[in-house]
Design a protein around this motif. Structure first.
Motif, short mmCIF file in Angstrom:
data_model
loop_
_atom_site.label_atom_id
_atom_site.label_comp_id
_atom_site.label_asym_id
_atom_site.label_seq_id
_atom_site.Cartn_x
_atom_site.Cartn_y
_atom_site.Cartn_z
N ASN A 1 55.35 82.38 69.67
CA ASN A 1 55.39 82.85 68.28
C ASN A 1 54.05 83.39 67.82
O ASN A 1 53.98 84.39 67.11
N SER B 1 51.79 90.06 57.26
CA SER B 1 52.43 90.20 58.57
C SER B 1 51.60 91.10 59.49
O SER B 1 51.55 90.86 60.70
N THR C 1 55.64 77.75 70.39
CA THR C 1 54.59 77.97 69.40
C THR C 1 53.64 79.07 69.87
O THR C 1 53.31 79.98 69.11
N LYS D 1 53.86 85.82 64.57
CA LYS D 1 54.51 85.01 63.53
C LYS D 1 53.45 84.12 62.86
O LYS D 1 52.41 83.82 63.43
N GLU D 2 53.76 83.68 61.67
CA GLU D 2 52.83 82.83 60.93
C GLU D 2 52.55 81.55 61.72
O GLU D 2 53.43 81.00 62.37
N TRP E 1 48.93 88.75 60.86
CA TRP E 1 49.48 87.82 61.86
C TRP E 1 49.68 88.54 63.19
O TRP E 1 49.36 87.99 64.26
N ARG E 2 50.21 89.78 63.13
CA ARG E 2 50.41 90.54 64.36
C ARG E 2 49.09 90.83 65.06
O ARG E 2 49.00 90.74 66.28
#
Length: 77
Positions: A49, A12, A46, A54-55, A15-16
Motif C-alpha cells: 500500500n 494523494s 502495508t 496509499k495513505e 502519497w504517490r
C-alpha cells in the motif's frame, strides 16, 4: 499562512510520490518487498500500500526509512 486547496488531490499526489521514493530506494538497494516488510516488522500488504501511494502512518514510514537506512525526510516531498 497558506489556505488549503479546495480539494484533497494534493494529498494523494504526495502519497504517490512518497510511495515512488520508497520503491525507488528499495530497488536501488536491490531489496525485495519481502525483505523490507519482514525486517521492518510490518504487514506485507502495508508495504504494498505504501508503494502504491496509499495513505500511511508516520510510524510505518519511519520503520521503512530505518530499514532502508535513509533519512525519513528523503522520502517525503
Amino acid at each position: 499562512m497558506r489556505d488549503l486547496p479546495d480539494d484533497d488531490t494534493w494529498l494523494s499526489d504526495r502519497w504517490r510520490e512518497i510511495g515512488q521514493r520508497v520503491r525507488t530506494e528499495r530497488v536501488r538497494q536491490g531489496l525485495t518487498q519481502d525483505q523490507v516488510w519482514q525486517v521492518a516488522r510490518i504487514d506485507r500488504r502495508t508495504l504494498q500500500n505504501v508503494e502504491a501511494g496509499k495513505e500511511m502512518k508516520i510510524g510505518t514510514l519511519l520503520r521503512i526509512a530505518w530499514v532502508l537506512d535513509v533519512p525519513p525526510a528523503s522520502l517525503i516531498p
